[in-house]
Design a protein around this motif. Sequence first.
Motif, PDB file in Angstrom:
ATOM      1  N   VAL A 126       0.322  54.855  -1.796  1.00  0.00           N
ATOM      2  CA  VAL A 126      -0.225  54.930  -0.275  1.00  0.00           C
ATOM      3  C   VAL A 126       0.180  56.127   0.980  1.00  0.00           C
ATOM      4  CG1 VAL A 126      -0.848  53.405   1.283  1.00  0.00           C
ATOM      5  CG2 VAL A 126       0.011  52.308  -0.684  1.00  0.00           C
ATOM      6  N   VAL A 127      -0.499  56.878   1.617  1.00  0.00           N
ATOM      7  CA  VAL A 127      -0.481  57.219   2.304  1.00  0.00           C
ATOM      8  C   VAL A 127      -1.423  56.460   4.235  1.00  0.00           C
ATOM      9  CG1 VAL A 127      -1.749  59.494   3.490  1.00  0.00           C
ATOM     10  CG2 VAL A 127      -0.765  59.480   1.895  1.00  0.00           C
ATOM     11  N   LEU A 128      -0.586  56.484   4.524  1.00  0.00           N
ATOM     12  CA  LEU A 128      -0.508  55.676   6.382  1.00  0.00           C
ATOM     13  C   LEU A 128      -1.008  56.923   7.528  1.00  0.00           C
ATOM     14  CD1 LEU A 128       2.092  52.829   6.341  1.00  0.00           C
ATOM     15  CD2 LEU A 128       0.169  52.891   5.273  1.00  0.00           C
ATOM     16  N   ALA A 129      -1.757  56.626   8.102  1.00  0.00           N
ATOM     17  CA  ALA A 129      -2.641  57.363   8.811  1.00  0.00           C
ATOM     18  C   ALA A 129      -2.697  56.695  10.729  1.00  0.00           C
ATOM     19  CB  ALA A 129      -3.714  58.377   8.614  1.00  0.00           C
ATOM     20  N   ASP A 130      -1.633  56.790  11.540  1.00  0.00           N
ATOM     21  CA  ASP A 130      -2.281  56.105  12.215  1.00  0.00           C
ATOM     22  C   ASP A 130      -1.309  56.587  14.033  1.00  0.00           C
ATOM     23  OD1 ASP A 130      -1.637  53.983  14.496  1.00  0.00           O
ATOM     24  OD2 ASP A 130      -2.260  53.075  13.429  1.00  0.00           O
ATOM     25  N   ASP A 131      -1.939  56.910  15.338  1.00  0.00           N
ATOM     26  CA  ASP A 131      -1.151  58.017  15.996  1.00  0.00           C
ATOM     27  C   ASP A 131       0.203  56.819  16.435  1.00  0.00           C
ATOM     28  OD1 ASP A 131      -3.049  56.038  16.737  1.00  0.00           O
ATOM     29  OD2 ASP A 131      -3.922  57.771  18.646  1.00  0.00           O
ATOM     30  N   GLN A 132      -0.240  56.258  16.652  1.00  0.00           N
ATOM     31  CA  GLN A 132       1.301  55.138  16.735  1.00  0.00           C
ATOM     32  C   GLN A 132       2.269  55.175  16.097  1.00  0.00           C
ATOM     33  OE1 GLN A 132      -0.315  50.891  18.226  1.00  0.00           O
ATOM     34  NE2 GLN A 132      -2.161  52.411  19.719  1.00  0.00           N
ATOM     35  N   ARG A 182       2.862  52.438  12.398  1.00  0.00           N
ATOM     36  CA  ARG A 182       3.227  52.612  11.168  1.00  0.00           C
ATOM     37  C   ARG A 182       4.199  52.385  10.788  1.00  0.00           C
ATOM     38  NH1 ARG A 182       2.317  57.885  13.915  1.00  0.00           N
ATOM     39  NH2 ARG A 182       4.630  58.574  13.201  1.00  0.00           N
ATOM     40  N   MET A 183       4.766  51.923  11.571  1.00  0.00           N
ATOM     41  CA  MET A 183       6.218  51.205  10.824  1.00  0.00           C
ATOM     42  C   MET A 183       5.738  49.849  10.619  1.00  0.00           C
ATOM     43  SD  MET A 183       9.990  51.225  13.043  1.00  0.00           S
ATOM     44  CE  MET A 183       8.969  49.908  14.104  1.00  0.00           C
ATOM     45  N   ALA A 184       4.583  49.299  10.559  1.00  0.00           N
ATOM     46  CA  ALA A 184       4.866  47.441  10.877  1.00  0.00           C
ATOM     47  C   ALA A 184       3.948  47.797   9.342  1.00  0.00           C
ATOM     48  CB  ALA A 184       3.724  47.502  11.968  1.00  0.00           C
ATOM     49  N   LEU A 185       3.232  48.788   8.765  1.00  0.00           N
ATOM     50  CA  LEU A 185       1.957  48.515   8.036  1.00  0.00           C
ATOM     51  C   LEU A 185       3.446  49.358   6.646  1.00  0.00           C
ATOM     52  CD1 LEU A 185      -1.117  51.160   9.263  1.00  0.00           C
ATOM     53  CD2 LEU A 185      -0.631  48.364   8.891  1.00  0.00           C
ATOM     54  N   ARG A 186       3.991  50.057   7.076  1.00  0.00           N
ATOM     55  CA  ARG A 186       5.263  50.387   5.734  1.00  0.00           C
ATOM     56  C   ARG A 186       5.553  49.655   5.467  1.00  0.00           C
ATOM     57  NH1 ARG A 186       7.550  54.110   8.402  1.00  0.00           N
ATOM     58  NH2 ARG A 186       9.403  53.239   8.995  1.00  0.00           N
ATOM     59  N   GLU A 239      -2.569  39.356   4.145  1.00  0.00           N
ATOM     60  CA  GLU A 239      -4.059  40.248   3.501  1.00  0.00           C
ATOM     61  C   GLU A 239      -3.829  41.828   3.558  1.00  0.00           C
ATOM     62  OE1 GLU A 239      -8.018  39.583   6.182  1.00  0.00           O
ATOM     63  OE2 GLU A 239      -6.736  39.454   7.047  1.00  0.00           O
ATOM     64  N   PHE A 240      -3.028  42.508   3.825  1.00  0.00           N
ATOM     65  CA  PHE A 240      -3.357  43.991   4.542  1.00  0.00           C
ATOM     66  C   PHE A 240      -2.455  44.681   2.906  1.00  0.00           C
ATOM     67  CE2 PHE A 240       0.171  47.392   5.093  1.00  0.00           C
ATOM     68  CZ  PHE A 240      -1.494  48.779   5.389  1.00  0.00           C
ATOM     69  N   VAL A 241      -1.200  43.934   2.530  1.00  0.00           N
ATOM     70  CA  VAL A 241      -1.265  44.263   1.490  1.00  0.00           C
ATOM     71  C   VAL A 241      -2.261  43.353   0.301  1.00  0.00           C
ATOM     72  CG1 VAL A 241       0.651  43.313  -0.502  1.00  0.00           C
ATOM     73  CG2 VAL A 241       1.299  44.010   1.807  1.00  0.00           C
TER      74      VAL A 241
END
Length: 234
Positions: free
Chosen positions: A4-10, A14-18, A112-114
């Motif tokens: 997975v690649v995560l892209a967010d300017d905040q 990104r840390m929360a998604l990771r 839900e994200f996972v």
Amino acid sequence: MIRVVLADDQALMRMALRTSLQTEDDIEVVGEAADGGEAVRLTERLHPAVVVLDIRMPILDGIAAARRITRRRDRPPVRVLVMTTFDLDEYIVDALRAGASGFLLKEATPDEFVHAVRVLAAGQAYLSPTVTRRLLDLRGRSLRPVQPAAPEGLLARVTARELTVLCLVARGLTNSEIATAMDLAPSSVKTHVGHLLAKLELPDRVALVVFAYEHELVRPGWADEEPPRLDREA
């Protein structure tokens, strides 16, 4: 392993998604981007299965990035999950048309994200019921009142029962909820959805939702409306 690649300017987002993904044994975050251009470059270099994109990013927004990523001829193709904090984001439909396979609000739970990441990695589409309902609220104001669908073109291939399933899918119901509403087995609903995809020549459930909007099969007040009917047997 799902890359997975995560892209967010905040960075905090990104840390929360990771954090939501890194505890999963079958998922690996292989890259992070702060803008859409970097997300495209990382995709080209790292070949992830799923790219998670914010819509509003500098240099290249999520819609443009999704378009570039999904037009690549990777095998297997890279799947795009679009996320946003905006409840009524005007770019939802544009993102789906750009090739995104899923759309999720950032208020979604980590589970839900996972789940959405796994669904996309499996080659399927994910559009949460919450997003579907909000999309209808947003887009519905510009739609004319629903008229009974004319049995012409692609819709001529659809039975009355399949049309009802299509409208309920577009209103954000899950297969289980549709089964309850129509007094059907969940397996029967899944079969109807499969028939709809084949008859309407669409790739996935997300495309069914967009099709229903564009053919004015749904409108605001969906919870109080009966689905339109075709004047022929199911």
